[in-house]
Design a protein around this motif. Sequence first.
Motif, PDB file in Angstrom:
ATOM      1  N   GLU A 153      -4.169  10.859   0.975  1.00 32.48           N
ATOM      2  CA  GLU A 153      -3.280  10.636   0.172  1.00 32.48           C
ATOM      3  C   GLU A 153      -1.619  10.900   1.053  1.00 32.48           C
ATOM      4  OE1 GLU A 153      -3.538   6.999  -0.534  1.00 32.48           O
ATOM      5  OE2 GLU A 153      -5.141   6.964  -1.685  1.00 32.48           O
ATOM      6  N   GLN A 154      -2.365  12.230   1.040  1.00 30.15           N
ATOM      7  CA  GLN A 154      -1.046  13.047   2.086  1.00 30.15           C
ATOM      8  C   GLN A 154      -0.832  11.514   3.508  1.00 30.15           C
ATOM      9  OE1 GLN A 154      -1.136  16.659   2.315  1.00 30.15           O
ATOM     10  NE2 GLN A 154      -1.204  17.139   0.196  1.00 30.15           N
TER      11      GLN A 154
ATOM     12  N   THR B 205       1.420  -1.135   0.601  1.00 27.38           N
ATOM     13  CA  THR B 205      -0.216   0.150  -0.034  1.00 27.38           C
ATOM     14  C   THR B 205       1.066   0.670  -0.071  1.00 27.38           C
ATOM     15  OG1 THR B 205      -0.034  -0.162   1.633  1.00 27.38           O
ATOM     16  CG2 THR B 205      -1.802  -1.288   0.981  1.00 27.38           C
ATOM     17  N   ALA B 206       2.510   1.449   1.142  1.00 27.68           N
ATOM     18  CA  ALA B 206       2.919   2.362   0.816  1.00 27.68           C
ATOM     19  C   ALA B 206       3.136   2.772  -0.866  1.00 27.68           C
ATOM     20  CB  ALA B 206       3.821   2.236   2.104  1.00 27.68           C
TER      21      ALA B 206
ATOM     22  N   GLY C  90      10.885   9.898  -2.679  1.00 25.46           N
ATOM     23  CA  GLY C  90       9.305  10.365  -1.805  1.00 25.46           C
ATOM     24  C   GLY C  90       9.512  11.424  -2.028  1.00 25.46           C
TER      25      GLY C  90
ATOM     26  N   GLU D   4       0.629   3.830  -2.910  1.00 26.95           N
ATOM     27  CA  GLU D   4      -0.149   5.304  -2.723  1.00 26.95           C
ATOM     28  C   GLU D   4       1.062   6.316  -3.500  1.00 26.95           C
ATOM     29  OE1 GLU D   4      -3.223   4.667   0.670  1.00 26.95           O
ATOM     30  OE2 GLU D   4      -0.928   4.439   1.426  1.00 26.95           O
ATOM     31  N   ARG D   5       2.145   6.203  -2.786  1.00 36.10           N
ATOM     32  CA  ARG D   5       3.511   6.555  -3.359  1.00 36.10           C
ATOM     33  C   ARG D   5       3.738   7.313  -4.111  1.00 36.10           C
ATOM     34  NH1 ARG D   5       9.053   6.468  -0.420  1.00 36.10           N
ATOM     35  NH2 ARG D   5       9.189   4.936  -1.490  1.00 36.10           N
ATOM     36  N   SER D   6       4.260   6.436  -5.084  1.00 37.32           N
ATOM     37  CA  SER D   6       4.508   6.401  -6.708  1.00 37.32           C
ATOM     38  C   SER D   6       3.763   5.519  -7.920  1.00 37.32           C
ATOM     39  CB  SER D   6       5.811   5.354  -7.074  1.00 37.32           C
ATOM     40  OG  SER D   6       5.604   3.792  -6.264  1.00 37.32           O
TER      41      SER D   6
ATOM     42  N   HIS E 201      -2.516   8.704   4.788  1.00 33.80           N
ATOM     43  CA  HIS E 201      -2.102   7.193   4.429  1.00 33.80           C
ATOM     44  C   HIS E 201      -0.198   6.780   4.019  1.00 33.80           C
ATOM     45  CE1 HIS E 201      -6.941   6.559   2.705  1.00 33.80           C
ATOM     46  NE2 HIS E 201      -6.204   7.337   3.806  1.00 33.80           N
ATOM     47  N   VAL E 202       0.350   7.645   2.942  1.00 36.63           N
ATOM     48  CA  VAL E 202       1.670   7.165   2.819  1.00 36.63           C
ATOM     49  C   VAL E 202       2.551   7.720   3.971  1.00 36.63           C
ATOM     50  CG1 VAL E 202       3.512   8.056   1.286  1.00 36.63           C
ATOM     51  CG2 VAL E 202       0.873   8.272   0.651  1.00 36.63           C
TER      52      VAL E 202
ATOM     53  N   HIS F 270       1.821   4.659   6.356  1.00 39.47           N
ATOM     54  CA  HIS F 270       2.063   3.729   5.635  1.00 39.47           C
ATOM     55  C   HIS F 270       3.117   3.192   5.433  1.00 39.47           C
ATOM     56  CE1 HIS F 270      -2.215   3.268   3.883  1.00 39.47           C
ATOM     57  NE2 HIS F 270      -2.296   2.649   5.589  1.00 39.47           N
ATOM     58  N   ALA F 271       4.354   4.110   5.355  1.00 34.66           N
ATOM     59  CA  ALA F 271       5.585   4.351   5.437  1.00 34.66           C
ATOM     60  C   ALA F 271       5.872   4.205   6.572  1.00 34.66           C
ATOM     61  CB  ALA F 271       6.219   5.230   4.262  1.00 34.66           C
TER      62      ALA F 271
END
Length: 252
Positions: free
Chosen positions: A162-163, A128-129, A224, A132-134, A165-166, A169-170
């Motif tokens: 999402e900010q 998920t990380a 990132g 969402e991030r990339s 979330h990322v 999860h990271a």
Amino acid sequence: MILFFVHLVPSKMSNYLKVMSRKRTWTPVAVDKGEFKAGSEDAIFRALALRSLELPVKEMLSQGLERDLPDDPGVIPALQSNMADEDKHDLALSYVVDAHGTVPKYELEAAKIREAWLSNPSHPILKTAILERSVFFVLLPMFRFCGDMGLRSVAADISRDEQTHVLLHAMCAKDIGEISTPALNKLRRATVAWVADGLLTNTEDKYLDKDFWIKQSDSLYASGKAAGLAETQRARMPSFFETSNVNLPKYG
């Protein structure tokens, strides 16, 4: 009589709860159909087809809750909050699809991409990380730079979620010692390349350039950051006075 005064020092607040507290409540609403940026239509319909990844993200988070997690009381509430957000994102994007329709071919291809993410053996929180991030943070700016009023508003609200979330999860992936793999990186790049395949190469308008979006994903994955998307912070968003009430989300 001797009195003893005990000073109670409040326990340190969970880092996960601190991040979660940044969220803003909003409610998706139906949107009107407008015009996408000329030349971006094919890529936008491909990206919209990947809305099918929203609920699989929820599924991967659910799987993550069944694994060993960091010893932090805020982890589970934060992940559960993010799972609830995925339902909201799916609904908001469904409203956009209701207005614009779909391309059946892309819906079928997106389903295969969804299965590839679900079947990847990496830890679900790590997946998920990375996703969402990339991936999502490439699609959302694409929506904002190339979409119509409704899609741009939806993208802005999802981006705020999402900010957090990322970051969450990271943090979780790092705390449990999970790192990316070549297979996961390959899947990430193939996903973005599939969307960008609907664009051209070497165009004067970078937002219509296939290689531009792939490079942003590469940069987000590696560091990132995506210098090419810095304008997202000041991208022109629809003002209340020029937008139909149908296209405005409800807050609170």
